[in-house]
Design a protein around this motif. Structure first.
Motif, mmCIF file in Angstrom:
data_model
loop_
_atom_site.group_PDB
_atom_site.id
_atom_site.type_symbol
_atom_site.label_atom_id
_atom_site.label_comp_id
_atom_site.label_asym_id
_atom_site.label_seq_id
_atom_site.Cartn_x
_atom_site.Cartn_y
_atom_site.Cartn_z
ATOM 1 N N GLU A 62 83.602 -2.650 3.971
ATOM 2 C CA GLU A 62 82.884 -2.956 2.812
ATOM 3 C C GLU A 62 83.007 -4.153 2.295
ATOM 4 O OE1 GLU A 62 81.287 1.660 1.917
ATOM 5 O OE2 GLU A 62 82.360 0.533 0.230
ATOM 6 N N PRO A 63 81.830 -4.904 1.716
ATOM 7 C CA PRO A 63 82.077 -6.119 0.978
ATOM 8 C C PRO A 63 82.572 -5.854 -0.525
ATOM 9 C CG PRO A 63 79.865 -5.827 1.464
ATOM 10 C CD PRO A 63 80.631 -4.627 2.187
ATOM 11 N N ALA A 64 83.006 -6.566 -1.159
ATOM 12 C CA ALA A 64 83.131 -6.507 -2.750
ATOM 13 C C ALA A 64 82.026 -7.047 -3.448
ATOM 14 C CB ALA A 64 84.466 -7.112 -3.192
ATOM 15 N N PRO A 65 81.735 -6.746 -4.679
ATOM 16 C CA PRO A 65 80.582 -7.565 -5.361
ATOM 17 C C PRO A 65 81.046 -9.205 -5.300
ATOM 18 C CG PRO A 65 81.202 -5.834 -6.575
ATOM 19 C CD PRO A 65 82.184 -5.552 -5.343
ATOM 20 N N TYR A 66 79.992 -10.032 -5.526
ATOM 21 C CA TYR A 66 80.097 -11.474 -5.447
ATOM 22 C C TYR A 66 80.088 -11.927 -6.559
ATOM 23 C CZ TYR A 66 79.075 -16.384 -4.636
ATOM 24 O OH TYR A 66 79.013 -17.768 -4.782
ATOM 25 N N GLN A 67 81.002 -12.907 -7.249
ATOM 26 C CA GLN A 67 81.011 -13.517 -8.452
ATOM 27 C C GLN A 67 80.548 -14.942 -8.157
ATOM 28 O OE1 GLN A 67 84.831 -13.969 -10.355
ATOM 29 N NE2 GLN A 67 83.855 -13.883 -12.592
ATOM 30 N N ILE A 68 79.850 -15.414 -9.101
ATOM 31 C CA ILE A 68 79.308 -16.957 -8.932
ATOM 32 C C ILE A 68 80.550 -17.625 -9.255
ATOM 33 C CG2 ILE A 68 77.843 -18.757 -9.898
ATOM 34 C CD1 ILE A 68 76.161 -16.879 -8.477
ATOM 35 N N PRO A 69 81.049 -18.759 -8.658
ATOM 36 C CA PRO A 69 82.186 -19.506 -9.162
ATOM 37 C C PRO A 69 82.046 -20.040 -10.584
ATOM 38 C CG PRO A 69 81.390 -20.475 -7.151
ATOM 39 C CD PRO A 69 80.308 -19.402 -7.394
ATOM 40 N N THR A 70 83.141 -19.325 -11.499
ATOM 41 C CA THR A 70 82.989 -19.576 -12.899
ATOM 42 C C THR A 70 83.297 -21.079 -13.320
ATOM 43 O OG1 THR A 70 85.272 -18.775 -13.093
ATOM 44 C CG2 THR A 70 83.493 -17.315 -13.471
ATOM 45 N N ASP A 71 83.946 -21.997 -12.452
ATOM 46 C CA ASP A 71 84.384 -23.210 -12.952
ATOM 47 C C ASP A 71 83.352 -24.316 -12.535
ATOM 48 O OD1 ASP A 71 84.749 -22.688 -10.169
ATOM 49 O OD2 ASP A 71 86.373 -24.004 -10.156
ATOM 50 N N GLY A 72 82.248 -24.108 -11.867
ATOM 51 C CA GLY A 72 81.229 -24.843 -11.716
ATOM 52 C C GLY A 72 80.198 -25.132 -12.719
ATOM 53 N N PRO A 73 79.090 -26.054 -12.622
ATOM 54 C CA PRO A 73 78.019 -25.944 -13.772
ATOM 55 C C PRO A 73 76.944 -24.597 -13.636
ATOM 56 C CG PRO A 73 77.671 -27.442 -11.920
ATOM 57 C CD PRO A 73 79.035 -27.235 -11.660
ATOM 58 N N THR A 74 76.949 -23.926 -12.319
ATOM 59 C CA THR A 74 76.102 -22.816 -12.494
ATOM 60 C C THR A 74 76.962 -21.767 -13.345
ATOM 61 O OG1 THR A 74 75.106 -23.390 -10.427
ATOM 62 C CG2 THR A 74 75.131 -21.149 -11.177
ATOM 63 N N GLY A 75 78.269 -21.478 -13.005
ATOM 64 C CA GLY A 75 79.055 -20.601 -13.720
ATOM 65 C C GLY A 75 79.157 -21.052 -15.291
ATOM 66 N N LYS A 76 79.464 -22.097 -15.591
ATOM 67 C CA LYS A 76 79.341 -22.628 -16.896
ATOM 68 C C LYS A 76 78.093 -22.408 -17.594
ATOM 69 C CE LYS A 76 81.646 -26.811 -15.806
ATOM 70 N NZ LYS A 76 82.179 -28.107 -16.172
ATOM 71 N N LEU A 77 77.212 -22.508 -17.039
ATOM 72 C CA LEU A 77 75.831 -22.303 -17.760
ATOM 73 C C LEU A 77 75.869 -20.736 -18.033
ATOM 74 C CD1 LEU A 77 72.724 -22.705 -18.584
ATOM 75 C CD2 LEU A 77 71.986 -22.300 -15.987
ATOM 76 N N ILE A 78 76.021 -19.812 -17.106
ATOM 77 C CA ILE A 78 76.078 -18.447 -17.070
ATOM 78 C C ILE A 78 76.952 -18.017 -18.485
ATOM 79 C CG2 ILE A 78 76.859 -16.314 -15.873
ATOM 80 C CD1 ILE A 78 75.721 -17.744 -13.313
ATOM 81 N N GLU A 79 78.290 -18.624 -18.342
ATOM 82 C CA GLU A 79 79.060 -18.473 -19.461
ATOM 83 C C GLU A 79 78.526 -18.842 -20.756
ATOM 84 O OE1 GLU A 79 83.266 -18.348 -19.677
ATOM 85 O OE2 GLU A 79 82.713 -17.645 -21.330
ATOM 86 N N ALA A 80 77.893 -19.910 -20.865
ATOM 87 C CA ALA A 80 77.401 -20.642 -22.207
ATOM 88 C C ALA A 80 76.276 -19.702 -22.597
ATOM 89 C CB ALA A 80 76.791 -22.158 -22.151
ATOM 90 N N ALA A 81 75.607 -19.161 -21.702
ATOM 91 C CA ALA A 81 74.315 -18.146 -22.087
ATOM 92 C C ALA A 81 74.776 -16.763 -22.393
ATOM 93 C CB ALA A 81 73.130 -18.132 -20.969
ATOM 94 N N GLY A 82 76.288 -16.486 -22.252
ATOM 95 C CA GLY A 82 76.488 -15.236 -22.375
ATOM 96 C C GLY A 82 75.984 -14.078 -21.532
ATOM 97 N N TRP A 83 75.690 -14.625 -20.250
ATOM 98 C CA TRP A 83 75.097 -13.811 -19.109
ATOM 99 C C TRP A 83 76.269 -13.347 -18.322
ATOM 100 C CZ3 TRP A 83 71.240 -17.928 -17.206
ATOM 101 C CH2 TRP A 83 70.386 -18.151 -18.264
ATOM 102 N N HIS A 84 76.237 -12.380 -17.172
ATOM 103 C CA HIS A 84 77.418 -12.224 -16.527
ATOM 104 C C HIS A 84 77.131 -12.783 -15.008
ATOM 105 C CE1 HIS A 84 74.972 -8.579 -14.657
ATOM 106 N NE2 HIS A 84 75.677 -9.380 -13.441
ATOM 107 N N PRO A 85 78.235 -13.200 -14.122
ATOM 108 C CA PRO A 85 77.910 -13.983 -12.950
ATOM 109 C C PRO A 85 78.095 -13.067 -11.651
ATOM 110 C CG PRO A 85 80.218 -14.045 -13.634
ATOM 111 C CD PRO A 85 79.606 -13.382 -14.659
ATOM 112 N N TRP A 86 77.709 -11.856 -11.846
ATOM 113 C CA TRP A 86 77.983 -10.974 -10.409
ATOM 114 C C TRP A 86 76.659 -10.568 -9.809
ATOM 115 C CZ3 TRP A 86 82.812 -9.999 -9.010
ATOM 116 C CH2 TRP A 86 83.639 -10.127 -9.964
ATOM 117 N N ARG A 87 76.837 -10.476 -8.650
ATOM 118 C CA ARG A 87 75.909 -9.832 -7.612
ATOM 119 C C ARG A 87 76.646 -8.540 -7.262
ATOM 120 N NH1 ARG A 87 73.041 -11.247 -3.185
ATOM 121 N NH2 ARG A 87 71.649 -10.073 -4.426
ATOM 122 N N PRO A 88 75.788 -7.352 -7.139
ATOM 123 C CA PRO A 88 76.566 -6.176 -6.615
ATOM 124 C C PRO A 88 76.932 -6.572 -4.912
ATOM 125 C CG PRO A 88 73.956 -6.113 -6.585
ATOM 126 C CD PRO A 88 74.307 -7.360 -7.220
#
Ligand code: MBD
Ligand code: FE
Length: 281
Positions: free
Chosen positions: A193-219
């Protein structure tokens, strides 16, 4: 893969997804000037209206430009587009399709993986972590005819949420394979079984997600492409009942029909059946 890192980073996985995307051969679609003008005008109007509605300032405009440049520089456009845009392209495509539901492909498909027989185990490390999972099923036409020799091309993250070919330290080809159905259209795939996937938090996509207060996860999910001669290929994903982030996938790519509910067979192996129905071309 060109980048080597001690731990998976946004630059690592994003850049790998970029070079992989560029390497794909795809037919350049013939697009008329009218079509280009219509779609690009609509996109720009959306941007213009967002600026007016929200009274966007010069510093915010310049920050947006810097962010867009960084997405390109670290190669995260495939990641960003597949997470935030692809689900709507898939929605449009799905409106004219029959058979098993599809969902987005995402940035981590790799072609030409090891070919496996109808009953098989995906390539994995000797000490591969994770709960054993057996996915079995049948590939059929929408009229119910079993499709022998169909291909179930499957790829998924490991029990830490990392994809081979994109995260450093995972061997090439790990948890990827192209399974051929037997004479009755059946397949049985053993994996973990795979684990949930987290968008890398250190790149621009992750930084945008963080700046917007969203979460970076896929089930947690399995990716599949199911092909058979004379039939439309289905690109889809299968999810797991009760898993985290099922109701708040950052990529908005879940569908209730695509959720598996594997059952422990008493030996610690979780088993589930899922059949695929492909429409003829
Ligand atoms: C993934 O694993 C994925 O499936 C999608 C759609 C986007 C980013 C990472
Ligand atoms: Fe994925």
């Amino acid at each position: 893969m060109t980048t080597v890192h001690d731990s998976p980073t946004a630059a690592g996985s994003g850049a790998n997804a970029s070079s992989n995307f560029k390497a794909k051969t795809r037919s350049a679609a013939e697009v008329s000037p009218e079509r280009v003008s219509t779609v690009v005008t609509a996109v720009l109007q959306g941007v213009h209206q967002a600026i007016r509605d929200n009274q966007v300032s010069y510093p915010e405009f310049q920050a947006a430009k810097a962010w867009l440049m960084e997405v390109g520089e670290v190669g995260e456009w495939p990641l960003f587009m597949d997470v935030f845009v692809e689900h709507v392209v898939e929605e449009v495509a799905a409106s004219s399709q029959r058979g098993t539901l599809g969902t987005i492909e995402g940035p981590y498909y790799l072609p030409d993986q090891v070919r496996l027989s109808s009953s098989c185990e995906l390539p994995h490390r000797a000490d591969e972590k994770g709960t054993p999972l057996v996915l079995s099923g049948q590939v059929r036409d929408v009229d119910g005819t079993p499709l022998a020799g169909a291909e179930v091309d499957i790829w998924h993250a490991d029990a830490d949420g990392y994809y081979s070919g994109f995260a450093p330290g995972v061997p090439d080809g790990n948890l990827r394979g192209v399974v051929t159905t037997d004479a009755e259209g059946n397949f049985e795939i053993r994996t973990v079984e795979p684990a949930p996937y987290q968008i890398p938090t250190d790149g621009p996509t992750g930084k945008l997600i963080e700046a917007a207060g969203w979460h970076p996860w896929r089930p947690a999910h399995l990716h599949l492409m199911v092909r058979a001669d004379g039939h439309r290929t289905i690109t889809t994903q299968l999810y797991f009942a009760g898993g985290d982030w099922l109701d708040s996938d950052v990529a908005e790519a879940t569908k209730p029909e695509l959720i598996l509910d594997p059952v422990d067979d008493g030996t610690g192996v979780r088993r589930v059946t899922y059949d695929f129905e492909l429409e003829g071309n």
